[in-house]
Design an enzyme around this catalytic site. Structure first.
Site, PDB file in Angstrom:
ATOM      1  N   GLY A   1      -0.270  -3.984   3.894  1.00  0.00           N
ATOM      2  CA  GLY A   1      -0.779  -2.474   3.817  1.00  0.00           C
ATOM      3  C   GLY A   1      -0.362  -1.398   4.860  1.00  0.00           C
ATOM      4  N   SER A   2      -0.829  -1.546   5.925  1.00  0.00           N
ATOM      5  CA  SER A   2      -0.207  -0.350   6.933  1.00  0.00           C
ATOM      6  C   SER A   2       1.001  -0.826   7.427  1.00  0.00           C
ATOM      7  CB  SER A   2      -1.120  -0.157   8.154  1.00  0.00           C
ATOM      8  OG  SER A   2      -2.608  -0.323   7.560  1.00  0.00           O
TER       9      SER A   2
ATOM     10  N   ARG B   1      -6.311 -20.458   6.609  1.00  0.00           N
ATOM     11  CA  ARG B   1      -6.534 -21.881   7.276  1.00  0.00           C
ATOM     12  C   ARG B   1      -7.869 -22.420   6.832  1.00  0.00           C
ATOM     13  NH1 ARG B   1      -3.295 -24.665  10.569  1.00  0.00           N
ATOM     14  NH2 ARG B   1      -1.673 -23.529  11.609  1.00  0.00           N
TER      15      ARG B   1
ATOM     16  N   LYS C   1      -8.223   0.754  -5.133  1.00  0.00           N
ATOM     17  CA  LYS C   1      -9.270   0.073  -4.796  1.00  0.00           C
ATOM     18  C   LYS C   1     -10.496   0.960  -5.003  1.00  0.00           C
ATOM     19  CE  LYS C   1      -6.741  -1.115  -0.320  1.00  0.00           C
ATOM     20  NZ  LYS C   1      -7.178  -2.616  -0.167  1.00  0.00           N
TER      21      LYS C   1
ATOM     22  N   GLY D   1      -5.630  -2.937   8.727  1.00  0.00           N
ATOM     23  CA  GLY D   1      -5.251  -1.784   9.446  1.00  0.00           C
ATOM     24  C   GLY D   1      -4.931  -2.088  10.844  1.00  0.00           C
TER      25      GLY D   1
ATOM     26  N   ASP E   1       0.764  -1.157  -0.023  1.00  0.00           N
ATOM     27  CA  ASP E   1       0.143   0.059  -0.053  1.00  0.00           C
ATOM     28  C   ASP E   1       0.885   1.198   0.102  1.00  0.00           C
ATOM     29  OD1 ASP E   1      -2.268  -1.533   0.357  1.00  0.00           O
ATOM     30  OD2 ASP E   1      -2.723  -0.900   2.219  1.00  0.00           O
TER      31      ASP E   1
END
Lengths: 202, 291
Positions: B234-235, B164, B80, B152, B23
């Site tokens: 991402g973050s 899983r 996105k 996030g 990201d």
């Protein structure tokens, strides 16, 4: 024969599937290994550089200390099949880009030559002596110029997209994304003759 | 979308395998990500941790910002759109994005329908918590799947749970007899031909990445050992102390995900990881969006 497939990033499983399917019906003993570290480069009879992202693969070749040994092996004549990002790794120069990687193949390559994903396409064409091969181009490069000793295997819309130079085959498209194994079979024949050549010279 | 285009779109996801998609919110971050070895970047205005902190409605990014990132890097650029917001998707296709993420990270625009992704030429990736969600998205035209995880948070627990669960369900279907597949298709609400593919091949018909809460090289390698074909971060990168170093370490850990010695050395001196939050401390549960 022991074929190594560079497995630092990208579509290496697809190449492995092609080689394995040929091995299943071949009289020759063909083994396939994934190359992720320097120790994996031992005793190879051929190597495949798959599609993926060339920036990532080029960086990982250096970070994982594979670069020098791999370059040396290819320059010594180890049969090499490179597709898409693999072709970019082999190219002696990249168009409008100071970066170069293994630089063993005397061609200049334009990255992302067909634009973004919306420019990806398939087409059928002859590749060397192989007729009507399905060519799959995904955010593909093409070759803008090739050295005089380089054999041109195929062109699409007047752009070179497949070459052969000594034991290196460089393709802008993805034969591993098809069910057609003829290009991999051609590569394995090159590997076989390289092996027998090594044996006769001791 | 023609069948050929769909194959090309699935093919691009195959090229991303074994890689890390990061990201980024600015061209500068995109360049750092590319130099660190990202195989693609996800252009968005705010990373999930900040979306969570800011609250309110979260939408598609400004096309100008996306174009800036496209110009800054040579690797694929994703962006996105909101779940069900097909006009945001049309806009992203118009700016020639390489992949659209119809994402639960943004506020859903439609609480019933996802985008009919078959109407687009551009490829889509979608999140899923289990096999049913994954196959429903694929039926709508998704060319790539990722776990939802809980974006996030810096907490990998949901991504682990989703990966899983999906793999356990795939193993179960592979073990069913042919005549049991019809009932299974009914139970998990997906078309028979997709269940049949999973049964015959023991995998999804498209590439499956891990996403949501990955913050360390160990997290990334964990997801790879659990069967992910690549990782979204991402973050975890740009909320950490040393983004370039952490990004490069995660990239190498994904390639050599089974080499604990190497991952140990990659995990040294990475600076501060993003501050994690536990699922019971958060108000918005993004994974429940769009099922």
């Amino acid at each position: 024969m022991k074929i190594g497939i560079l497995a630092v990033q990208g579509a290496f499983i697809e190449h492995e599937a092609q080689i394995t399917s040929i091995a299943a019906r071949s009289v020759d003993q063909i083994e396939c290994i994934q190359i992720r570290q320097r120790k994996d480069l031992e005793d190879l009879d051929g190597i495949i550089l798959p599609g993926g992202e060339s920036t990532v693969q080029g960086k990982l070749l250096r970070d994982l200390d594979l670069f020098d040994d791999l370059q040396k092996l290819i320059l010594q004549g180890l049969p090499t099949l490179a597709t898409c990002a693999g072709l970019i790794l082999l190219a002696r120069t990249l168009e409008n880009d100071p970066v170069k990687h293994l630089a063993t193949l005397p061609v200049t390559v334009q990255r992302n030559a067909y634009g973004r994903q919306l420019g990806s396409f398939t087409v059928s064409s002859d590749v060397g002596d192989i007729n009507d091969f399905p060519l799959v181009f995904i955010r593909a490069p093409y070759i803008t110029s090739a050295g005089p000793e380089t054999k041109i295997l195929t062109t699409v819309d007047h752009h070179i997209v497949g070459v052969e130079y000594k034991n290196q085959i460089g393709l802008a498209f993805h034969p591993e994304m098809t069910r057609d194994t003829r290009i991999h079979e051609y590569f394995l024949r090159k590997v076989k003759s390289w092996c027998s050549c090594l044996q006769c010279t001791g | 979308m023609s069948q050929t285009q769909y194959e090309l779109n699935k093919g691009l996801a195959q090229m991303l395998k074994g890689g890390v998609i990061m990201d980024v919110t600015t061209p500068e971050q995109a360049k750092i990500a590319e130099a660190a070895g990202a195989c693609a970047v996800m252009a968005l205005e705010r990373i999930p941790a900040d979306i969570r902190a800011a609250g309110g409605v979260s939408r598609m990014s400004d096309p100008k910002m996306i174009k800036g990132i496209q110009e800054a890097v040579s690797i694929p650029v994703m962006a996105k759109c909101r779940i069900g917001h097909f006009v945001e998707a049309q806009i992203l296709e118009a700016v020639e994005i390489d992949y659209i993420d119809e994402s639960e990270v943004l506020s859903p625009a439609d609480d019933i329908y996802h985008i009919d992704k078959r109407q687009f030429k551009v490829p889509f990736v979608c999140g899923a918590r289990d096999l049913g969600e994954a196959l429903r998205r694929i039926n709508e035209g998704a060319a790539m799947i990722r776990t939802k995880g809980e974006p996030g948070t810096g907490d990998v627990v949901q991504a682990v749970r989703h990966m899983r669960k999906m793999n356990a369900e795939i193993r179960k279907i592979a073990a069913l007899s042919e005549d049991e597949l019809y009932e299974e298709a009914k139970q998990i609400q997906v078309p028979f031909d997709l269940i049949s593919f999973v049964h015959d091949n023991g995998r999804l018909p498209v590439v499956n990445f891990a996403a949501g809460g990955v913050a360390t090289p160990a997290d990334a390698a964990l997801m790879m050992q659990l069967g992910a074909e690549g990782v979204f971060v991402g973050s975890g990168i740009f909320k950490s102390g040393d983004p370039a170093k952490r990004a490069a370490a995660i990239v190498q850990a994904v390639t050599n995900y089974q080499d604990a010695k190497l991952i140990a050395s990659l995990s040294e001196d990475l600076g501060e990881a993003m501050v994690g939050i536990n699922p019971n401390e958060i108000k918005i549960i993004m994974e429940e969006r769009g099922i």
